[in-house]
Scaffold this active site. Structure first.
Site, mmCIF file in Angstrom:
data_model
loop_
_atom_site.group_PDB
_atom_site.id
_atom_site.type_symbol
_atom_site.label_atom_id
_atom_site.label_comp_id
_atom_site.label_asym_id
_atom_site.label_seq_id
_atom_site.Cartn_x
_atom_site.Cartn_y
_atom_site.Cartn_z
ATOM 1 N N ILE A 1 -4.581 3.924 24.608
ATOM 2 C CA ILE A 1 -5.244 2.704 24.151
ATOM 3 C C ILE A 1 -6.618 2.738 24.817
ATOM 4 C CG2 ILE A 1 -5.171 0.185 24.054
ATOM 5 C CD1 ILE A 1 -2.110 0.426 24.483
ATOM 6 N N THR A 2 -7.626 3.156 24.057
ATOM 7 C CA THR A 2 -8.935 3.429 24.639
ATOM 8 C C THR A 2 -9.659 2.184 25.127
ATOM 9 O OG1 THR A 2 -9.981 3.411 22.462
ATOM 10 C CG2 THR A 2 -9.269 5.554 23.322
ATOM 11 N N CYS A 3 -9.440 1.045 24.497
ATOM 12 C CA CYS A 3 -10.186 -0.151 24.908
ATOM 13 C C CYS A 3 -9.773 -0.638 26.292
ATOM 14 C CB CYS A 3 -10.084 -1.253 23.870
ATOM 15 S SG CYS A 3 -8.417 -1.753 23.490
ATOM 16 N N VAL A 4 -8.571 -0.296 26.752
ATOM 17 C CA VAL A 4 -8.141 -0.671 28.098
ATOM 18 C C VAL A 4 -7.867 0.564 28.962
ATOM 19 C CG1 VAL A 4 -7.236 -2.942 27.478
ATOM 20 C CG2 VAL A 4 -5.738 -0.939 27.351
#
Length: 174
Positions: free
Chosen positions: A133-136
């Site tokens: 999960i790249t955004c976190v």
């Protein structure tokens, strides 16, 4: 704030990387960039990004403690933890750069530190491919691999296909 800065940097710089590379190549025809590289007063104009390169040591320092913190609840989780630590031990710089991009969506280190977390994939326990999960900046370890080699192979496959997802123009079969 860091997330907003990362999005802005991607919008302004990362998605236009090919254009900037062509511009740098054109400017360096007359050795302009080489001649101005050592001039301190020009540094802030030309260098917007962190000069550090993603290395295997950097990734190991970020991920090994996070993997060690995991609390396995069964044999599959214990094996995934053990295999991941072994794979991280053998990680090389190029693989580390691809793994960092897979986890964060960034092709180089940001100016500020990014926290990276790791967890088991308890939702789909039979999957063999890692997820992120790249955004976190979260790496999700698969539980479906039965050996270190299987886990390494699944990461290799995910990283190759992940680079395509982030705009790399090489074929995933390389």
């Amino acid at each position: 704030m860091l997330y907003v800065q990362t999005l802005i940097r991607w919008e302004l710089l990362d998605k236009r990387k090919d254009v900037y590379d062509q511009l740098k190549k054109g400017l360096n025809v007359l050795n302009f960039l080489d001649l101005t590289r050592d001039l301190q007063e020009f540094e802030h104009v030309f260098l917007c990004r962190n000069k550090s390169k993603t290395t295997a040591e950097f990734i190991k320092k970020k991920l090994v403690p996070e993997v060690k913190k995991l609390q396995p609840q069964d044999k599959e989780e214990e094996d995934a933890k053990k295999f991941t630590l072994r794979c991280l031990k053998d990680l090389e710089d190029e693989e580390a750069a691809h793994l960092f991009q897979f986890i964060t969506g960034l092709d180089d280190l940001p100016a500020q530190e990014l926290p990276i977390s790791v967890e088991f994939n308890r939702v789909n326990r039979v999957t063999e491919l890692p997820e992120a999960i790249t955004c976190v900046q979260r790496l999700i370890l698969p539980l479906g691999n039965k050996s270190k080699i299987q886990l390494y192979s699944s990461f290799d496959k995910a990283l190759k296909f992940g680079r395509i997802g982030f705009g790399e123009k090489t074929s995933a079969s390389k």
